[in-house]
Write a protein that holds these residues in place. Structure first.
Motif, short mmCIF file in Angstrom:
data_model
loop_
_atom_site.label_atom_id
_atom_site.label_comp_id
_atom_site.label_asym_id
_atom_site.label_seq_id
_atom_site.Cartn_x
_atom_site.Cartn_y
_atom_site.Cartn_z
N ALA A 149 -25.13 15.36 -11.11
CA ALA A 149 -26.47 15.90 -10.84
C ALA A 149 -27.48 15.34 -11.84
CB ALA A 149 -26.45 17.43 -10.89
N GLU A 150 -27.09 15.26 -13.10
CA GLU A 150 -27.98 14.70 -14.12
C GLU A 150 -28.30 13.24 -13.83
OE1 GLU A 150 -28.30 14.23 -18.98
OE2 GLU A 150 -26.48 15.06 -18.10
N HIS B 195 -29.45 9.09 -2.09
CA HIS B 195 -30.23 10.25 -2.51
C HIS B 195 -31.71 9.90 -2.68
CE1 HIS B 195 -26.23 11.83 -3.11
NE2 HIS B 195 -26.77 13.03 -3.05
N PHE C 152 -31.24 20.94 -7.21
CA PHE C 152 -30.08 20.53 -7.99
C PHE C 152 -29.43 21.73 -8.66
CE2 PHE C 152 -31.52 15.99 -8.13
CZ PHE C 152 -30.32 15.43 -7.73
N TRP D 291 -21.69 25.04 -6.36
CA TRP D 291 -20.49 24.27 -6.72
C TRP D 291 -19.63 25.08 -7.69
CZ3 TRP D 291 -18.09 20.24 -4.74
CH2 TRP D 291 -17.12 19.60 -5.50
N TRP E 148 -27.54 23.63 -6.07
CA TRP E 148 -26.34 22.88 -5.73
C TRP E 148 -25.25 23.13 -6.77
CZ3 TRP E 148 -23.43 18.92 -7.86
CH2 TRP E 148 -22.61 18.20 -7.00
N LEU E 149 -25.63 23.05 -8.03
CA LEU E 149 -24.65 23.26 -9.11
C LEU E 149 -24.14 24.70 -9.13
CD1 LEU E 149 -26.21 21.17 -11.99
CD2 LEU E 149 -23.99 20.77 -10.88
N SER F 247 -30.56 13.02 -10.80
CA SER F 247 -31.90 13.49 -11.17
C SER F 247 -32.68 12.41 -11.91
CB SER F 247 -31.82 14.73 -12.07
OG SER F 247 -31.31 15.83 -11.36
#
Length: 136
Positions: A111-112, A68, A80, A87, A83-84, A115
């Motif tokens: 994701a966190e 990434h 992000f 999802w 994306w979430l 990030s």
């Protein structure tokens, strides 16, 4: 949180449905389509990743952070969040509520983590890395 029962078949279904949506999404589709050159191979890798995350199968052998960070110039907080959101929508539509919630919880943590890794990379290098023309 206790991991809800989920099967390899459900992981396969979710991964394929989710990334079909991602590829068509106006915000994050171009990022993914620019980075992934062999979708069938990548989907297998993603299935192995989620199998390892949800079932502790050990199938995934990759390194998601370097993968990434390599594309950090195109990855944004808004991406992000999108994306979430996709999802959450996909897992809610395809899984029983406890399994969807478990996968959503894991996705949020992932994701966190990614990030933070990207932010650390940006802080360390002092600027956003240019995205190679071959990945645009």
């Amino acid at each position: 949180m206790t991991i809800a029962a989920i099967t390899e078949d459900e992981i396969h279904t979710v991964v394929h449905a989710f990334y079909a949506r991602v590829r068509e999404d106006p915000m994050i589709g171009p990022v993914f389509n620019g980075a992934i050159h062999d979708w069938p191979v990548h989907l297998e890798k993603l299935e192995a990743f989620w199998s390892s995350v949800m079932l502790t199968s050990g199938r995934y052998k990759g390194q998601p952070v370097p993968a990434h960070v390599r594309h950090e110039a195109r990855i944004t907080p808004e991406g992000f969040a999108r994306w979430l959101s996709l999802w959450r929508e996909t897992t809610d539509a395809l899984l029983p509520p406890p399994a969807a919630a478990a996968m959503q919880d894991k996705a949020g943590r992932i994701a966190e983590s990614l990030s933070h890794a990207i932010a650390f990379y940006r802080d360390k290098t002092g600027s956003r890395a240019p995205c190679p023309a071959s990945e645009r």
